[in-house]
Motif scaffolding. Structure first.
Motif: not given
Length: 249
Positions: A25-49
Motif C-alpha cells: 500500500i502506498r501512503a503520501l505523507v504531507v507535512d511541513d514539520e520534518p520530524a512529524l512527517a518522518d514519524l508517520v512515514a516510519m509508522g506506515v513503513g512498519m505496517c509494510g506500506w
C-alpha cells in the motif's frame, strides 16, 4: 515504551494490507514539520506500506502524480498550496483517494471545512501515532485498494479461518464447537479490546444481558482450556469490565 516498540505491538494486531497483487500500500505523507512527517512515514513503513514525504504544497501534488498513493496524510497549513488546495488538485487525478487531515487547526469550523472539502477523516495535533495508523488502515480497507482477506483472523500465533472454520495456534489444530468458534471469532475480531459480558451475549447468543453472565463465563472457560492450556495465555479477564484477547507475551 519507545515509538518502535509501540509500533511493533500495534502491527501485531492490525491486518496486513497489500494490493491484490501483493505489492505494498502506498501512503503520501504531507507535512511541513520534518520530524512529524518522518514519524508517520516510519509508522506506515512498519505496517509494510511504502511511504513518500512532501513538505510543501506544490511538491505534494507532483509527488502524488508520480506516486499514485492509496491514501494521503495531509496537513492543512502548508507553504505554497494549503492542504485544501492540495487535496483539490490531487483529486483531479485521483478522485477516490482517501485523505486523513492531520493538523493543528482544531476548531469545529475547521473540522467541518476539512470534511466538507472532501476529507475522509480528521485528526488534530498533538496526536497519537497509534490512532493515526488505525484510522489509516480503516480508510484503506474502505477504499477497496487492499486485497480482501476477511476469511482469516490472526492474533499472535492464533489463526482462525472463517470459511473453513479451522483454528490453529502455533500451527497446532484446535477443535471447537460451533458456539465456541463464534465466541472466539468475536474476540479475535476485536483484539486488545475489552468486551463486556453484555456485548458478548449480544454478539454471540443474540440476546440482551439479563442475568446470563454464567453462560459467558462458562464458554470463556471452555475456550481457555483449548486455546491457552499449556501455553502462555491469550484470553484475559479484566475484573469488573469483561474479557480481552491479545497476543501472548
Amino acid at each position: 515504551m519507545s515509538y518502535a516498540s509501540s509500533f511493533t505491538v500495534l502491527t501485531e494486531v492490525l491486518p496486513r494490507l497489500t494490493h491484490p497483487d501483493g505489492s505494498p500500500i502506498r501512503a503520501l505523507v504531507v507535512d511541513d514539520e520534518p520530524a512529524l512527517a518522518d514519524l508517520v512515514a516510519m509508522g506506515v513503513g512498519m505496517c509494510g506500506w511504502e511511504a513518500r514525504i512532501a513538505h510543501e504544497g506544490y511538491d505534494a501534488v507532483t509527488q502524488a502524480r508520480e506516486f499514485a498513493p492509496d491514501v494521503l496524510v495531509l496537513d492543512r497549513m502548508l507553504p505554497g498550496l494549503d492542504g485544501l488546495q492540495v487535496l483539490s488538485r490531487i483529486r483531479q487525478s485521483f478522485p477516490e483517494v482517501p485523505v486523513l487531515f492531520l493538523t493543528a487547526k482544531d476548531t469545529v469550523e475547521d473540522r467541518i471545512e476539512g470534511l466538507a472539502s472532501g476529507g475522509d477523516d480528521y485528526v488534530t495535533k498533538p496526536f497519537s501515532i497509534e490512532e493515526v495508523l488505525i484510522r489509516l488502515h480503516r480508510l484503506v480497507q474502505r477504499s477497496g485498494a487492499a486485497a480482501q482477506d476477511s476469511a482469516t483472523l490472526v492474533v499472535g500465533d492464533l489463526v482462525l479461518n472463517i470459511d473453513s472454520r479451522e483454528v490453529t495456534r502455533a500451527g497446532a489444530p484446535i477443535e471447537l464447537t460451533a458456539t465456541q468458534f463464534e465466541l472466539l471469532r468475536y474476540l479475535m475480531e476485536n483484539p486488545r479490546r475489552v468486551l463486556s459480558k453484555a456485548q458478548i451475549l449480544d454478539a454471540v447468543w443474540h440476546y440482551d444481558f439479563s442475568g446470563q453472565a454464567n453462560i459467558v463465563e462458562l464458554y470463556i472457560s471452555y475456550l481457555r482450556k483449548r486455546i491457552d492450556a499449556g501455553r502462555a495465555p491469550m484470553i484475559h479477564t479484566v475484573r469488573g469490565a469483561g474479557y480481552v484477547i491479545k497476543p501472548a507475551p
